[in-house]
Design an enzyme around this catalytic site. Structure first.
Site, mmCIF file in Angstrom:
data_model
loop_
_atom_site.group_PDB
_atom_site.id
_atom_site.type_symbol
_atom_site.label_atom_id
_atom_site.label_comp_id
_atom_site.label_asym_id
_atom_site.label_seq_id
_atom_site.Cartn_x
_atom_site.Cartn_y
_atom_site.Cartn_z
ATOM 1 N N ALA A 247 -15.551 -8.397 -5.660
ATOM 2 C CA ALA A 247 -15.184 -7.146 -6.312
ATOM 3 C C ALA A 247 -14.406 -6.301 -5.328
ATOM 4 O O ALA A 247 -14.807 -6.167 -4.166
ATOM 5 C CB ALA A 247 -16.446 -6.411 -6.750
ATOM 6 N N SER B 113 -2.945 6.118 0.727
ATOM 7 C CA SER B 113 -2.403 4.937 1.392
ATOM 8 C C SER B 113 -1.313 4.225 0.586
ATOM 9 O O SER B 113 -0.302 4.819 0.247
ATOM 10 C CB SER B 113 -3.595 4.023 1.686
ATOM 11 O OG SER B 113 -3.217 2.930 2.444
#
Ligand code: NG1
Ligand code: ZN
Length: 539
Positions: free
Chosen positions: A508, A61
């Site tokens: 996170a 990506s």
């Protein structure tokens, strides 16, 4: 070659793998092993689903050119079901421990799920334009070839959403062997033509420059424009389309660069009031932007602005058909959605809005579970709109009942139907989302400035903090609050209380070894200050 010979050829030991938000992703040099085992997982998944086509996409990506990754696509184009992610992780880490470990992990899985590995598996594969793609594809194909009864359709180079769409198309087709890449262009061009002809769109209200991030989206969008005909060909152009210069991928361009830096990409000379958009490296995200004609400033039209634009059009169409009470429309966002957008959707548009964890699989799930028309976008431009089977049936019946004499209602119903097909419902798709946005702006005759007027973003800041162990950051309430480390949330709350209109959260990352800090506030200075102070608490 035997299983062991294939393993010896492609696998290395010692790396620890985790199936993250977007599959496995890392520097390409450590990925051969996980490609090999992902090939095995795809075969098992296909057999488990009675020989349905299961897709495997090789891409990283928006990440740098030397990275790569792999993700599995379900038969109808969704991301791999969550309860198979541990299977994928288990096989990868067993292979990373040794051949015997891989063999026994495979046996344990096939026994537990009663998978007969002699049954037929059907697999689609594709990759983005990265240099490491062919090598990793070979490792993936080796993993697949451990099994003897496999049909592989290798689409070679595709965008991620093209593979999702084509995998779904193959599974829905009565003659799968005839499904080619061209099915993608034929479908979206046909929907674009029908929708724009219905609304007598003969030209776009702006020129659109597409920044392709030097990724695979460049080749594919050029193909679409070439086939689409004059309206698109005369108003659309591309920049950053150097797919074959590998090191340029996502370099100073692309959706992530533009969203993060809030500025124009390389090789783009902005002109006032014209529209611009950026794809990411595998063309599953898109953000738009423009330069105003008064101060010549950059303005971002991100995933939140896309969601609100599409939701407003769909709400208006539902209203015109008298179906607002029959079909429920909602918007799904994540905690990264700008607070102003959430307020605008609920207070001004009066559309329900829900918040989920980061990662489109979560948004998709929420949209499917709650709405007949579910508009879901992450702020970074990754998203789509999905339509329920009740929507399809209701529109079909209403179209049959509405004689063409009630021209307005008939047109609105048809618009809804065509719109639902112009959107790639299987997954967020930069090309299809771009067509949906351009169609909406053309139908409503909106310039970029008009689109931008609906609400004003609260100033915000997204930063990254590297910590020794990000797994200690555990959140709840769609990632808006931390439950661990103990005491940290109270400190964040204290800081947030000091700034007007502010919000901040810490989580996170699921794709990088880092913790993300988001803050928004009444002024840019306050947003930066808040993000900095929260960041200091995280270190
Ligand atoms: P993580 O790294 O978990 O924040 C990022 C994006 C997600 C999503 C995934 C998958 C942000 C803040 N996070 O996830 O929205 O797109 O990558 O690519 O943009
Ligand atoms: Zn992407």
């Amino acid at each position: 070659m035997s299983f062991q010979e294939l393993y010896n050829k492609h696998c290395k030991q010692g790396h620890h793998y985790t199936y993250g938000t977007a599959g496995f992703r890392a520097h390409n040099s450590v990925l051969d092993t996980v490609m090999f085992t992902t090939g095995i997982v795809a075969v098992l998944r296909s057999i488990y689903l009675k020989s349905k086509f299961v897709g495997v996409m090789i891409t990283a990506s928006h990440n740098p050119p030397e990275d790569n990754g792999v993700k599995i696509v379900e038969p109808h184009g969704e991301m791999l079901v969550q309860n198979w992610e541990p299977i994928a992780t288990k096989l990868a880490n067993s292979a990373s421990a040794g051949f015997t470990q891989l063999e026994s992990a495979l046996k344990a899985i096939t026994d537990e799920l009663h998978i007969d590995t002699t049954q037929l598996a059907c697999i689609t594969v594709a990759r983005d334009s990265r240099e490491s793609g062919p090598r990793l594809l070979a490792a993936l194909r080796a993993g697949i070839s451990v099994f003897s009864n496999v049909k592989i359709v290798d689409f070679e180079l595709l965008t991620t959403p093209q593979l999702h769409f084509l995998t779904h198309t193959l599974n829905s087709s009565s003659s799968p062997s005839t499904v080619k890449e061209s099915a993608y262009y034929d479908h979206f061009i046909s929907m674009w033509n029908q929708l724009t002809q219905l609304h007598h769109v003969t030209e776009l209200p702006f020129h659109l420059t597409i920044d392709c991030a030097n990724g695979i989206g460049a080749d594919k969008v050029k193909e679409l424009i070439a086939q689409a005909g004059s309206v698109l060909a005369s108003s659309l152009s591309t920049v950053n389309g150097k797919t074959d210069t590998f090191q340029l991928l996502n370099e100073s361009c692309g959706a992530d660069f533009v969203k993060t830096n809030q500025t124009f990409p390389a090789n783009c000379s902005p002109e006032p009031s014209q529209l611009y958009c950026s794809f990411d490296g595998d063309a599953d995200r898109v953000v738009f932007y423009y330069m105003d004609d008064k101060e010549n400033k950059f303005h971002l039209l991100d995933g939140d602005k896309i969601a609100t634009l599409l939701a407003k059009l769909l709400a208006d169409l539902l209203h015109q058909c008298g179906l607002s009470d029959t079909l429920n429309l909602g918007v799904v966002q994540t905690a990264y959605a700008n607070g102003s957008s959430t307020k605008y959707i609920s207070d001004d548009l009066k559309i329900p809005v829900s918040c989920t964890k980061t990662g489109v699989k979560h948004l998709h799930h929420e949209a499917v579970s709650n709405y007949d028309i579910g508009v879901y976008f992450e702020a970074n431009g990754h998203g789509t709109v999905i339509f329920s089977s009740k929507f399809v049936e209701t529109i079909d019946i209403a179209l049959q009942e509405t004689s063409k004499t009630n021209k307005n209602k008939h047109e609105s119903l048809l618009s809804l139907q065509l719109f639902s097909q112009l959107i790639n419902q299987t997954v967020g798709d930069a090309i299809s989302d771009m067509l949906a946005v351009v169609a909406t702006l053309s139908i409503l005759k909106l310039k970029p400035e008009d689109w931008d007027q609906c609400y004003h973003d609260l100033p915000n800041r997204l930063t990254k903090v590297i910590v020794p162990d990000r797994s200690v950051f555990v959140s709840t309430n769609a990632e808006r609050q931390l439950v661990s480390p103990e005491g940290l949330q109270a400190k964040i709350d204290e800081l947030v209380a000091k700034y007007p209109k502010s919000r901040s959260f810490v989580r996170a990352s699921g794709t990088e070894d880092a913790v993300r800090v988001y803050a928004e506030a009444d002024t840019t200075e306050n947003a930066i200050e808040l993000a900095t102070k929260v960041g200091e608490q995280v270190k």
